[in-house]
Structure formats: structure tokens, C-alpha cells
Write an enzyme that holds these catalytic residues in place. Structure first.
Site, PDB file in Angstrom:
ATOM      1  N   ASN A 129     -10.316  -0.562  -0.369  1.00 22.19           N
ATOM      2  CA  ASN A 129      -9.161  -0.036   0.047  1.00 22.19           C
ATOM      3  C   ASN A 129      -8.055  -0.795  -1.269  1.00 22.19           C
ATOM      4  O   ASN A 129      -8.165  -2.194  -1.608  1.00 22.19           O
ATOM      5  CB  ASN A 129      -8.558  -0.659   1.584  1.00 22.19           C
ATOM      6  CG  ASN A 129      -6.957  -0.881   0.796  1.00 22.19           C
ATOM      7  OD1 ASN A 129      -6.448  -0.531   0.474  1.00 22.19           O
ATOM      8  ND2 ASN A 129      -6.568  -1.292   3.000  1.00 22.19           N
ATOM      9  N   CYS A 154       1.024  -1.031   0.425  1.00 18.90           N
ATOM     10  CA  CYS A 154       0.321  -0.277   0.066  1.00 18.90           C
ATOM     11  C   CYS A 154       0.568   1.485  -0.084  1.00 18.90           C
ATOM     12  O   CYS A 154       0.584   2.371  -0.289  1.00 18.90           O
ATOM     13  CB  CYS A 154      -1.402  -0.418   1.320  1.00 18.90           C
ATOM     14  SG  CYS A 154      -2.133  -1.396   1.604  1.00 18.90           S
ATOM     15  N   HIS A 212      -2.954   6.710   3.172  1.00 16.43           N
ATOM     16  CA  HIS A 212      -3.822   5.753   2.340  1.00 16.43           C
ATOM     17  C   HIS A 212      -5.535   5.258   3.196  1.00 16.43           C
ATOM     18  O   HIS A 212      -5.363   5.442   4.093  1.00 16.43           O
ATOM     19  CB  HIS A 212      -2.892   4.289   2.699  1.00 16.43           C
ATOM     20  CG  HIS A 212      -3.196   3.032   2.263  1.00 16.43           C
ATOM     21  ND1 HIS A 212      -3.807   2.626   0.768  1.00 16.43           N
ATOM     22  CD2 HIS A 212      -2.632   2.059   3.321  1.00 16.43           C
ATOM     23  CE1 HIS A 212      -4.271   1.952   1.078  1.00 16.43           C
ATOM     24  NE2 HIS A 212      -3.569   1.295   2.282  1.00 16.43           N
TER      25      HIS A 212
HETATM   26  N1  COA Z   1     -18.277  -8.700   9.744  1.00 12.79           N
HETATM   27  C1  COA Z   1     -19.520  -9.050  10.934  1.00 12.79           C
HETATM   28  N2  COA Z   1     -18.663  -8.732  11.930  1.00 12.79           N
HETATM   29  C2  COA Z   1     -17.195  -9.678  12.287  1.00 12.79           C
HETATM   30  C3  COA Z   1     -16.433  -9.174  10.694  1.00 12.79           C
HETATM   31  C4  COA Z   1     -16.851  -9.187   9.872  1.00 12.79           C
HETATM   32  N3  COA Z   1     -16.045  -8.791   8.546  1.00 12.79           N
HETATM   33  N4  COA Z   1     -14.811  -9.094  10.894  1.00 12.79           N
HETATM   34  C5  COA Z   1     -15.257  -9.660  12.500  1.00 12.79           C
HETATM   35  N5  COA Z   1     -16.342  -9.731  13.029  1.00 12.79           N
HETATM   36  C6  COA Z   1     -16.823  -9.284  14.552  1.00 12.79           C
HETATM   37  C7  COA Z   1     -15.819 -10.755  15.345  1.00 12.79           C
HETATM   38  O1  COA Z   1     -15.990 -11.509  15.087  1.00 12.79           O
HETATM   39  C8  COA Z   1     -15.593  -9.991  16.484  1.00 12.79           C
HETATM   40  O2  COA Z   1     -17.037 -10.516  17.243  1.00 12.79           O
HETATM   41  P1  COA Z   1     -16.959 -10.496  18.815  1.00 12.79           P
HETATM   42  O3  COA Z   1     -16.513  -8.753  19.234  1.00 12.79           O
HETATM   43  O4  COA Z   1     -18.348 -10.595  19.212  1.00 12.79           O
HETATM   44  O5  COA Z   1     -16.246 -11.359  19.014  1.00 12.79           O
HETATM   45  C9  COA Z   1     -15.820  -8.082  16.419  1.00 12.79           C
HETATM   46  O6  COA Z   1     -16.511  -8.192  14.951  1.00 12.79           O
HETATM   47  C10 COA Z   1     -14.498  -7.774  16.349  1.00 12.79           C
HETATM   48  O7  COA Z   1     -13.272  -8.661  15.843  1.00 12.79           O
HETATM   49  P2  COA Z   1     -12.107  -8.112  15.424  1.00 12.79           P
HETATM   50  O8  COA Z   1     -11.273  -9.043  14.245  1.00 12.79           O
HETATM   51  O9  COA Z   1     -11.865  -7.844  16.677  1.00 12.79           O
HETATM   52  O10 COA Z   1     -12.624  -7.041  14.346  1.00 12.79           O
HETATM   53  P3  COA Z   1     -11.967  -5.457  14.784  1.00 12.79           P
HETATM   54  O11 COA Z   1     -12.625  -4.356  15.296  1.00 12.79           O
HETATM   55  O12 COA Z   1     -10.209  -5.349  14.969  1.00 12.79           O
HETATM   56  O13 COA Z   1     -12.212  -4.535  13.370  1.00 12.79           O
HETATM   57  C11 COA Z   1     -10.758  -4.429  10.544  1.00 12.79           C
HETATM   58  C12 COA Z   1     -11.910  -5.658  11.775  1.00 12.79           C
HETATM   59  C13 COA Z   1     -10.392  -5.712   9.988  1.00 12.79           C
HETATM   60  C14 COA Z   1     -12.671  -3.873  10.480  1.00 12.79           C
HETATM   61  C15 COA Z   1      -9.976  -3.660  11.982  1.00 12.79           C
HETATM   62  O14 COA Z   1      -9.407  -4.419  12.469  1.00 12.79           O
HETATM   63  C16 COA Z   1      -9.064  -3.217  10.882  1.00 12.79           C
HETATM   64  O15 COA Z   1      -9.747  -1.892   9.718  1.00 12.79           O
HETATM   65  N6  COA Z   1      -7.899  -3.648  10.408  1.00 12.79           N
HETATM   66  C17 COA Z   1      -7.035  -2.471   9.479  1.00 12.79           C
HETATM   67  C18 COA Z   1      -7.034  -3.267   8.566  1.00 12.79           C
HETATM   68  C19 COA Z   1      -6.346  -2.250   7.611  1.00 12.79           C
HETATM   69  O16 COA Z   1      -7.136  -0.983   7.768  1.00 12.79           O
HETATM   70  N7  COA Z   1      -5.709  -2.663   6.433  1.00 12.79           N
HETATM   71  C20 COA Z   1      -5.436  -2.495   5.493  1.00 12.79           C
HETATM   72  C21 COA Z   1      -4.057  -1.495   6.654  1.00 12.79           C
HETATM   73  S1  COA Z   1      -2.554  -1.937   4.059  1.00 12.79           S
END
Ligand code: COA
Length: 337
Positions: free
Chosen positions: A286, A119, A255
Site C-alpha cells: 500500500n 491515500c 486505492h
Molecule cells: N499478523 C498476524 N496476526 C495478526 C496481525 C499480524 N500482523 N495483526 C493482528 N493479528 C491477529 C490478532 O491478534 C487477532 O488474533 P485473535 O483473533 O487471536 O485475537 C486477529 O489477527 C484479528 O485481528 P484484527 O485486528 O481484528 O485483524 P483484522 O482481521 O482486522 O486484520 C488488517 C488486520 C490490518 C489486515 C485489517 O484490519 C485491514 O486490512 N484493515 C484495513 C487496513 C487498510 O487497508 N488500511 C489502508 C487504508 S488507507
């Protein structure tokens, strides 16, 4: 021995974009990952993303974005000395996408090569291009960020299926009469090599009984924490190196990873209310290496970035790799079609 002497300063002379024709709303993604439109919008800001069809290849999208950028810069393709393509989703190991792009543009004499900085690839390319122009190795450099992440993303992976998307953005970098690309602040953190990666290497894939595409996997939470905490510092260093304060900044173009990461960076940097912030992710998802030039192009087209504005670019991703620099917006937006 003689050495080359380049231009005193380099600048972005033109920006171009190619967005896939097919826009996919969250509703089409959610069933396969047991998610909802509301969750995706809340956690990432994304409403739709572009998915390329078979004809919208890495090379085809790059060529279209480049033609756009060259037209805006008023530079003939034959004047281009170097073509740099930043991508992680050109699925042919060799030759590079850049040589095919250069050929299709009619710039066969140009040096052409791909770079892999995920990225952060476009911002790496801008830094290289600026130094090539100032060092005298090239007068005009085309920098392209392009991805077809839909090819390497599993539509059943909850952590990535709703995030990654396709598209291409391009910039023409050339001589400038005034400083228009600031010093780059870049680096990597290989200790976190595994946070975003191709699931397994090709030899392991081919050794398996039922080989399938090795998709991207991401430890979203860890990436989120790293980006929100560390990238604001990198962005601030880029401002400091350019001698610009946040009050002098007009546009912030991070980004387009996640709107919440953008918000966290803006808060940490205490960006004043007048600084306009890129939010291309809402429609485009993204697009990794394409995200910064696509976001820049959108801001210019929408009138949020105007000729002479000072913009801060910061990009980060797999590796982990990152790069940031201050640039000047080159020209007034073209009239609407
Ligand atoms: N849809 C619905 N629920 C989801 C899910 C999805 N796609 N993915 C995870 N969950 C749920 C999990 O099961 C968990 O539920 P629980 O609290 O009942 O156990 C809850 O959401 C939180 O999970 P978690 O993995 O901790 O999610 P998060 O808050 O970290 O959000 C992202 C996930 C991917 C949105 C977040 O981590 C993120 O944006 N990270 C950065 C990613 C990014 O920008 N990458 C690009 C970099 S180049």
C-alpha cells in the site's frame, strides 16, 4: 475584468511510475510482528513491497515518475504550467516537494505545491488538474502521488508494518478533444479523524524524554469496515456522475489498500466479469498517494488497460478523505524495453 477560458475537456495524457529497487518479501517482515507470510497474504493480498533506499527520496522518485509520464505524454517539461505533489511523507515541513521537483525537471516557471489528502491525494490532484486545464489556469499539469511510508511506519507495529510501502506515480493532465476525466466525487469524514494518523504531533514528540519518529497508527478493523461499506457507494456515484454504467466500464483501479477491500467493493458494485481489476498491491504493498497511478501504470504495461478504455478510480484514506472519478486510458502501451 477579463477571465481565462480553458480547454473544453481535460484528459490524462501520460502515466509514469517509479518503483524502489528493493523488493521486500513478507518473510523479512514477519519476525518483528509475530506474523506469517500466509496470514499477510490471506488478510491483505500482499506478497512483497518496495522500500526506498537513501537515494530514492520523495523528490528523486517523483522526478523519475514524472519524466516517465512526460515521455509517454510527449510533453516537454518546459510546457508544464503546474506541478502538484500529493504526499504525506515528505519530511520537510517547508518548502514543498513540488518546487524541488519542478526545478529538477526544468519547469522552474511552473506553479508548484503539495497537497495532503493521504491515500486519496492522487485522485484529488487529478480533479484539481482537470479543473485547472478547463478553467484556463494551466495547459499541462503534472500530478504526482509519492510516498516513503517506510520512514514513518514502525517495523514492530502489527497493524501497519506489513501494509505500507514506498514508490511514486505521475500523470500529465492536459487538453483533450473528448471528455476524458469525469466529475469528481470527493469528500471527507473528519469524525473518524483518528482512524489512521501520525501517532502524536511534533511538539509532543519533542517534549518527550526520548523523542522518536511519530509513526503511523491505524485502527485497521474500523478502516476496513468503512472502506468496504462506504467506498463502493462513492465509486458508484462517480460512475453515475459520468453517465457510465458498470457494463460500460473496462477497468477498476481502486486505492491499493487491501485486496479484500477491493473484493468487497467489486461485489457491492456488482462489477461484471469483463471489468479488469488492479491488483498492484500484491507486489507493491500500500503506497498511499502513489497507489492509484502505480496501479494504472501496471495495468497499461501488462495490457490490462488499453487506449480508449474507461477506468474508474477510487481512493480513500486518512482524514478520512476520499475521491473518485472516471477516466479514459490515453494511449497504447509503449513497446516492451
Ligand atoms: N499478523 C498476524 N496476526 C495478526 C496481525 C499480524 N500482523 N495483526 C493482528 N493479528 C491477529 C490478532 O491478534 C487477532 O488474533 P485473535 O483473533 O487471536 O485475537 C486477529 O489477527 C484479528 O485481528 P484484527 O485486528 O481484528 O485483524 P483484522 O482481521 O482486522 O486484520 C488488517 C488486520 C490490518 C489486515 C485489517 O484490519 C485491514 O486490512 N484493515 C484495513 C487496513 C487498510 O487497508 N488500511 C489502508 C487504508 S488507507
Amino acid at each position: 475584468m477579463q477571465t481565462d477560458q480553458g480547454a473544453s475537456y481535460a484528459g490524462i495524457l501520460g502515466i509514469g511510475a517509479y518503483r524502489p529497487a528493493r523488493l521486500v518479501p513478507n518473510a523479512e517482515i514477519v519476525d518483528a510482528i509475530d506474523s506469517s507470510d500466509e496470514w499477510i497474504q490471506q488478510r491483505s493480498g500482499i506478497k512483497t513491497r518496495g522500500f526506498a533506499d537513501d537515494s530514492e527520496t520523495v523528490v528523486a522518485m517523483s522526478v523519475a515518475a514524472s519524466r516517465d509520464a512526460l515521455a509517454h505524454a510527449g510533453v516537454d517539461p518546459r510546457q508544464v504550467d503546474c506541478v502538484i505533489v500529493a504526499t504525506v511523507s515528505h519530511l520537510l515541513q517547508t518548502p514543498s516537494a513540488a518546487t524541488a521537483v519542478a526545478h529538477e525537471l526544468g519547469t522552474d516557471q511552473a506553479a508548484a505545491f503539495d497537497i495532503s489528502a493521504a491515500c486519496a491525494g492522487f485522485c484529488h490532484g487529478v480533479a484539481l488538474a482537470s479543473d485547472l486545464v478547463r478553467g484556463g489556469s494551466a495547459r499541462y499539469v503534472l500530478v504526482i502521488g509519492v510516498e516513503r511510508l517506510s520512514d514513518i511506519t514502525s517495523n514492530t507495529d502489527r497493524g501497519t508494518a506489513f501494509i505500507f510501502a514506498d514508490g511514486a506515480g505521475a500523470a500529465v493532465i492536459g487538453p483533450s478533444e473528448t471528455p476524458a476525466i469525469g466529475p469528481v466525487v470527493w469528500g471527507s469524514d473528519g469524525e473518524q479523524y483518528d482512524l489512521i494518523r501520525q501517532r502524536e504531533d511534533w511538539r509532543d514528540v519533542l517534549a518527550s524524554d526520548s523523542p522518536e519518529m511519530p509513526h503511523l497508527v491505524m485502527q485497521g478493523n474500523a478502516v476496513f469496515r468503512w472502506a468496504s461499506y462506504s467506498m463502493a457507494k462513492v465509486a458508484q456515484q462517480a460512475l453515475d456522475r459520468a453517465g457510465i454504467t458498470v457494463d460500460e466500464l473496462d477497468c477498476f483501479v481502486p486505492h491499493q489498500a487491501n485486496n479484500r477491500i477491493t473484493d468487497a467493493m467489486a461485489r457491492a458494485m456488482k462489477l461484471p466479469a469483463h471489468v479488469r481489476i488492479a491488483r498492484d498491491i500484491v507486489d507493491a504493498g500500500n503506497t498511499s498517494a502513489a497507489s492509484v497511478p502505480l496501479a494504472l501504470e501496471r495495468m497499461i504495461r501488462d495490457g490490462d488497460a488499453k487506449s480508449g478504455d474507461v477506468a474508474l478510480l477510487v481512493a480513500f484514506g486518512a482524514g478520512l478523505a476520499y475521491a473518485a472519478q472516471v477516466v479514459t486510458i490515453p494511449w497504447d502501451p509503449p513497446p516492451p524495453p
